[in-house]
Design an enzyme around this catalytic site. Structure first.
Site, mmCIF file in Angstrom:
data_model
loop_
_atom_site.group_PDB
_atom_site.id
_atom_site.type_symbol
_atom_site.label_atom_id
_atom_site.label_comp_id
_atom_site.label_asym_id
_atom_site.label_seq_id
_atom_site.Cartn_x
_atom_site.Cartn_y
_atom_site.Cartn_z
ATOM 1 N N THR A 171 0.833 -1.199 0.000
ATOM 2 C CA THR A 171 0.000 0.000 0.000
ATOM 3 C C THR A 171 0.869 1.251 0.000
ATOM 4 O O THR A 171 0.662 2.172 -0.793
ATOM 5 C CB THR A 171 -0.937 -0.015 1.229
ATOM 6 N N SER A 198 5.593 -6.839 -2.570
ATOM 7 C CA SER A 198 5.035 -7.046 -1.234
ATOM 8 C C SER A 198 5.560 -8.337 -0.636
ATOM 9 O O SER A 198 5.251 -9.423 -1.120
ATOM 10 C CB SER A 198 3.509 -7.112 -1.354
ATOM 11 N N HIS A 230 4.820 -10.067 2.113
ATOM 12 C CA HIS A 230 3.927 -11.089 2.671
ATOM 13 C C HIS A 230 3.116 -11.792 1.590
ATOM 14 O O HIS A 230 2.379 -12.726 1.888
ATOM 15 C CB HIS A 230 3.015 -10.512 3.766
ATOM 16 N N THR A 253 13.472 4.596 10.834
ATOM 17 C CA THR A 253 14.347 3.461 11.109
ATOM 18 C C THR A 253 13.871 2.254 10.316
ATOM 19 O O THR A 253 12.682 1.923 10.322
ATOM 20 C CB THR A 253 14.360 3.143 12.615
ATOM 21 N N CYS A 277 -9.751 -6.688 0.964
ATOM 22 C CA CYS A 277 -10.416 -5.437 1.322
ATOM 23 C C CYS A 277 -11.886 -5.435 0.995
ATOM 24 O O CYS A 277 -12.667 -4.733 1.625
ATOM 25 C CB CYS A 277 -9.792 -4.284 0.584
HETATM 26 C C1 LIG Z 1 -2.912 -5.939 -6.187
HETATM 27 C C2 LIG Z 1 -2.713 -5.438 -4.798
HETATM 28 N N1 LIG Z 1 -1.975 -4.332 -4.598
HETATM 29 C C3 LIG Z 1 -1.756 -3.836 -3.365
HETATM 30 C C4 LIG Z 1 -2.314 -4.425 -2.260
HETATM 31 C C5 LIG Z 1 -2.063 -3.828 -0.909
HETATM 32 O O1 LIG Z 1 -1.255 -4.687 -0.163
HETATM 33 P P1 LIG Z 1 -1.036 -4.462 1.398
HETATM 34 O O2 LIG Z 1 -2.389 -4.482 2.036
HETATM 35 O O3 LIG Z 1 -0.184 -5.600 1.816
HETATM 36 O O4 LIG Z 1 -0.386 -3.127 1.600
HETATM 37 C C6 LIG Z 1 -3.102 -5.581 -2.419
HETATM 38 C C7 LIG Z 1 -3.704 -6.232 -1.234
HETATM 39 O O5 LIG Z 1 -4.650 -6.958 -1.292
HETATM 40 C C8 LIG Z 1 -3.306 -6.086 -3.711
HETATM 41 O O6 LIG Z 1 -4.061 -7.176 -3.903
HETATM 42 C C1 LIG Z 2 12.468 11.554 19.511
HETATM 43 C C2 LIG Z 2 12.390 10.730 18.282
HETATM 44 N N1 LIG Z 2 11.255 10.741 17.548
HETATM 45 C C3 LIG Z 2 11.137 10.009 16.423
HETATM 46 C C4 LIG Z 2 12.154 9.222 15.973
HETATM 47 C C5 LIG Z 2 11.970 8.426 14.722
HETATM 48 O O1 LIG Z 2 11.934 7.073 15.013
HETATM 49 P P1 LIG Z 2 11.999 5.961 13.878
HETATM 50 O O2 LIG Z 2 13.306 6.199 13.141
HETATM 51 O O3 LIG Z 2 12.005 4.677 14.601
HETATM 52 O O4 LIG Z 2 10.850 6.145 12.955
HETATM 53 C C6 LIG Z 2 13.353 9.167 16.697
HETATM 54 C C7 LIG Z 2 14.469 8.334 16.224
HETATM 55 O O5 LIG Z 2 15.632 8.501 16.548
HETATM 56 C C8 LIG Z 2 13.471 9.946 17.871
HETATM 57 O O6 LIG Z 2 14.602 9.935 18.584
#
Ligand SMILES: Cc1ncc(COP(=O)(O)O)c(C=O)c1O
Ligand SMILES: Cc1ncc(COP(=O)(O)O)c(C=O)c1O
Lengths: 402, 127, 402, 127
Positions: free
Chosen positions: A73, A200, A202, A238, A325
């Site tokens: 997505t 994707s 999964h 991250t 969905c």
């Molecule tokens: C063709 C297609 N694209 C995108 C997606 C979105 O995948 P996800 O829900 O893993 O983000 C799906 C999920 O059913 C899909 O069938």
């Molecule tokens: C205070 C704070 N907020 C947000 C983030 C963002 O986290 P993430 O990289 O896991 O998305 C960090 C990462 O260092 C952070 O220290």
């Protein structure tokens, strides 16, 4: 009771080898790749780099062309909205097929709100997009073309190579949503001129929570997630290191084994298709041959879809109505359960859409399981029909020589 | 804990629906819903001395629709016409140990089916 | 050689109990919650629902107020951009502290581009935001206030309860980035009037790839990811079920144990602080008492930060310069390595910012490990200073009675 | 495979830098960089008969800066003034088995330090 999982299009079980590959990055190497001054961070950074190469290899891309995301997505959103943003102000037109997933279709909402024009390409009864229709739809101000590789709900495989050549000629960035196909049938970006490809994890025996977007060198995509400088600036945050490592392991396995899987699934799919043909008033959907291996979709008259699926589940057979969905009980209204935009697009009459089923098989399924389904389904259909007022009326019409 | 989205009661009625069928020469027949909307229910009533003597149904629809139909027929059998008309969708849903929010309309369909069948009965048996 | 991980602020090791909680959702229950007509999907859906309650409990929220995301960066983006979008056209002003993370700061870029005005609140030498400054900054057209709970780099804990009351009075939605603090020190949304709170799984012994945003009932946030109807419409995309289950397990453990952890870390932190005080020309950063337990940050003169960290790593001690992002070797230019906006905000002279170090301890660390660090660091500092031309000049100045 | 972001060679020079120190009454001294930019190098040269007889350095900076300084002094010792001036940053980086892209500027600093020290030498020893 035997449990038969025939809903691989919604998600796939994790390959145990993928779990083994992922485990050390959950337990032992938990570092943050941005904190790579020390051993823990460095190990994480190297793992992500290696993973990038492995995922790239699945589609013949260069490592630097793979951007990891949280899933299909997000990848689809990034492809559609990120490309539109970079296209420049003059280009305010997007072209998509009529059977794209919600994550493409709904990403068009903000574009429409911003004044974009959207051309939705029709598909034929088999769900195929006509390359000529693509050619006529592309314009000088087209910012993006998006056509999926294979449709989850009806299994049809689109002619993306041909469509890509048309887009390339027209100079329009071409996005291919390969969520349902990647890791199952080949897609090589050295042959298919796609500029953006959604992958994707999964959906090919990797874990949920990780996806990727192929961004061809030179293609401009504006980021949608802002923060640190991860993923070459395309996607802050991250990295999901264990998820990325696992997706890469799944990609490496698929690269090697997908041919075998396809053979096996092709056989099971044929067996299932042939067996189901015996059920009266059953209609297959999607293209009869240009389709995902092991994917058999259909609708039956005079039996409602949810009841069919519920009954199948009681008999130990897990299936769905195609797009996870569109069977969303948590939706805001019942619409979700009834109207499948994909079935409408291929012209299935809306009063019987509700009887649609997708059996999507996976590499672990067996002939025995297909036989179980073939044994169960006709009885279930029969039983529901016996309860249905519409079937009663149909039978009366028939006996009156209708 | 049941496996599916429904309560054990719903599943029990779905798998073993009571009173499926027709009543030849029914005193009242009601039909509500529409297959295009995903469900349709036809309810047959035999009324004797102001009471629901027998009830049968045929339903096209989801698990909740079938279970609601089955439960409804059980609930109205033996009731007076007035009592049957007073049965609400919430009573049906409650008797089924609850329905998912998006499925409440199935119990509404059952409630409407009784009213429709009783209207038909009233039309056929004026006064 | 002993390996000592003192970089918990960049990420934390997965608690083995969290791994055990997650495992069945990787191996056995791999369903897609949207495909909940069958057992697999139903198990996944229930797991996500249960997880929502557990994460909610960590901060005293209702389950329906927790939106799962891919991590803190996405949560911060959603809070800032989603709230701004819903604020309506008249409200085009945002207020943030000067020490917010990049995922808040950089989310302001598109807002600025769209014509928003941004007020950046200064902090004092200890990194504290002044509630009175907040009061003066809020205006009738303010769409959003964002002040973090605790700063990663310098450990300072902000007075978010007081700031929240000011925001509430002014009717301005208040976002608290609790990435660094959640699961370590209490934060209860029944007491702190925050409307949006960012939570990050991998910062409290859960896995990477999952975060959450608390959205108080009644607070309006526009989604940033478009597609299916997951997460009550706030965030499309198949849920990262194992990640969500794991985050919830981590939250449940933290809810119970964080008091013990804080005691333990408070002791180790004091020991470290006291020991480091002996190093000449070393300056602690952040507030001396209002700080994360086990978080000790400082800068030393005449020794460059990366060299210090590299040397520490060779000695088996893993630390970082505070924000993983600001030591990003992969950045586009060297700027990343030098300029820490947080240290600049607290007035550390920029020619010595580069010698900054954050030791962030975790629940698994021991006194023995603190002793190792206290043994190693003075020698490393000494050695680097002996190599430094600036230290030579300093010594000359001193010996000349400077 | 090394553990850190650097090659084993960089780490070896970082941990055991050659020629750290000063040269009393050096024939040429060069200083480049700035602690505010994260690194600074001071290079001392002893030049005899047109050759670099000895070289010592002091560097404030990251691992790459220290290793580049160390490697540079090794490379120029024994070289003629002209040869030493011809040493490029890429030769330094190569001798270290490569540097991360964002660290190339550290080898540039080393190259500039030689030029600066040789300029100083030329100024002190005109003709
Ligand atoms: C063709 C297609 N694209 C995108 C997606 C979105 O995948 P996800 O829900 O893993 O983000 C799906 C999920 O059913 C899909 O069938
Ligand atoms: C205070 C704070 N907020 C947000 C983030 C963002 O986290 P993430 O990289 O896991 O998305 C960090 C990462 O260092 C952070 O220290």
């Amino acid at each position: 009771m035997a449990k038969v999982f025939f809903d691989h299009i919604s998600t796939t079980p994790l390959d145990s080898r993928v779990f083994e590959a992922m485990k050390p990055y959950l337990l032992e190497w938990y570092g943050n790749p941005s904190s790579h001054i020390h051993d823990q961070g460095q190990a994480a950074l190297r793992a992500v780099d290696k993973a990038r190469s492995e995922v790239a290899a699945l589609i013949g891309a260069k490592p630097g062309e793979i951007v990891f995301t949280s899933g299909a997505t997000e990848s689809n959103n990034l492809a559609v909205l990120g490309t539109a943003e970079e296209a420049g102000n003059g280009k305010r037109h997007a072209v998509v097929s009529g059977i794209e997933h919600f994550s493409v279709m709904n990403a068009l909402i903000p574009l429409r709100n911003a004044g974009y024009e959207v051309t939705v390409l029709p598909v034929d009864r088999d769900g195929l997009v006509d390359p000529d229709a693509v050619r006529s739809a592309l314009r000088g101000d087209t910012a993006l073309l998006s056509v999926m590789h294979a449709n989850s709900e009806i299994g049809t495989i689109e002619p993306v190579a041909e469509i890509g050549r048309i887009a390339r000629e027209a100079g329009v960035p071409f996005h291919v949503d390969a969520t349902a196909s990647a890791g199952h049938i080949p897609l090589d970006v050295r042959e298919v001129p796609a500029d953006l490809v959604t992958l994707s994890s999964h959906n090919f025996y990797g874990p949920k929570g990780t996806g990727a977007l192929f961004v061809r060198e030179g293609t401009k995509v504006a980021p949608r997630v802002f923060g640190g400088f991860q993923e070459m600036g395309y996607r802050a945050g991250t990295e999901n290191v264990p998820g990325i490592v696992a997706m890469a392991a799944a990609a490496a396995i698929a690269s090697k084994e997908m041919g075998h899987w396809a053979d096996h699934l092709g056989r099971l799919g044929k067996m299932l298709w042939d067996g189901l043909s015996g059920i009266p008033l059953l209609h297959f959907t999607g293209h009869p041959t240009k389709r995902l291996p092991g994917h058999v979709s259909f609708w039956v008259e005079h039996a409602e879809g949810e009841s069919l699926l519920l009954f199948l589940n009681v008999k130990g057979i897990m299936a769905a109505s195609g797009s996870a969905c569109s069977s969303n009980l948590r939706g805001q209204d019942e619409e979700d359960l009834v109207a499948s935009p994909v079935l409408r697009a291929i012209g299935v009459p809306s009063d019987i859409c509700t009887g649609s089923i997708t059996f999507s098989l996976g590499k672990g399924n067996t002939e025995e399981e297909v036989r179980l389904a073939l044994d169960a389904l006709p009885r279930i259909v029969e039983r529901l029909r016996e309860m249905s007022p519409t079937y009663l009326d149909y039978q009366k019409r028939m006996s009156q020589g209708g | 804990m049941t496996a599916g989205p429904y309560s054990a009661k719903v599943m029990e009625h779905f798998m073993n629906p009571r009173n499926v069928g027709e009543i030849d020469g029914a005193d009242g027949v009601g039909e509500v819903g529409n297959p295009a909307c995903g469900d349709m229910m036809r309810l047959y009533l035999r009324i004797e001395e102001g009471r629901v003597k027998d009830a049968k149904f045929r339903t096209f629809g989801c698990g909740a629709a079938i279970a609601s139909s089955s439960m409804l027929t059980e609930m109205i059998k033996g009731k007076t016409v007035e009592e049957a008309r007073a049965v609400t969708n919430l009573q049906v849903a409650e008797a089924l140990d609850g329905l998912p929010a998006v499925k409440i309309h199935c119990s509404v369909m059952a409630e409407q089916a009784v009213k429709s069948a009783l209207d038909d009965y009233a039309k056929k048996h004026p006064g």
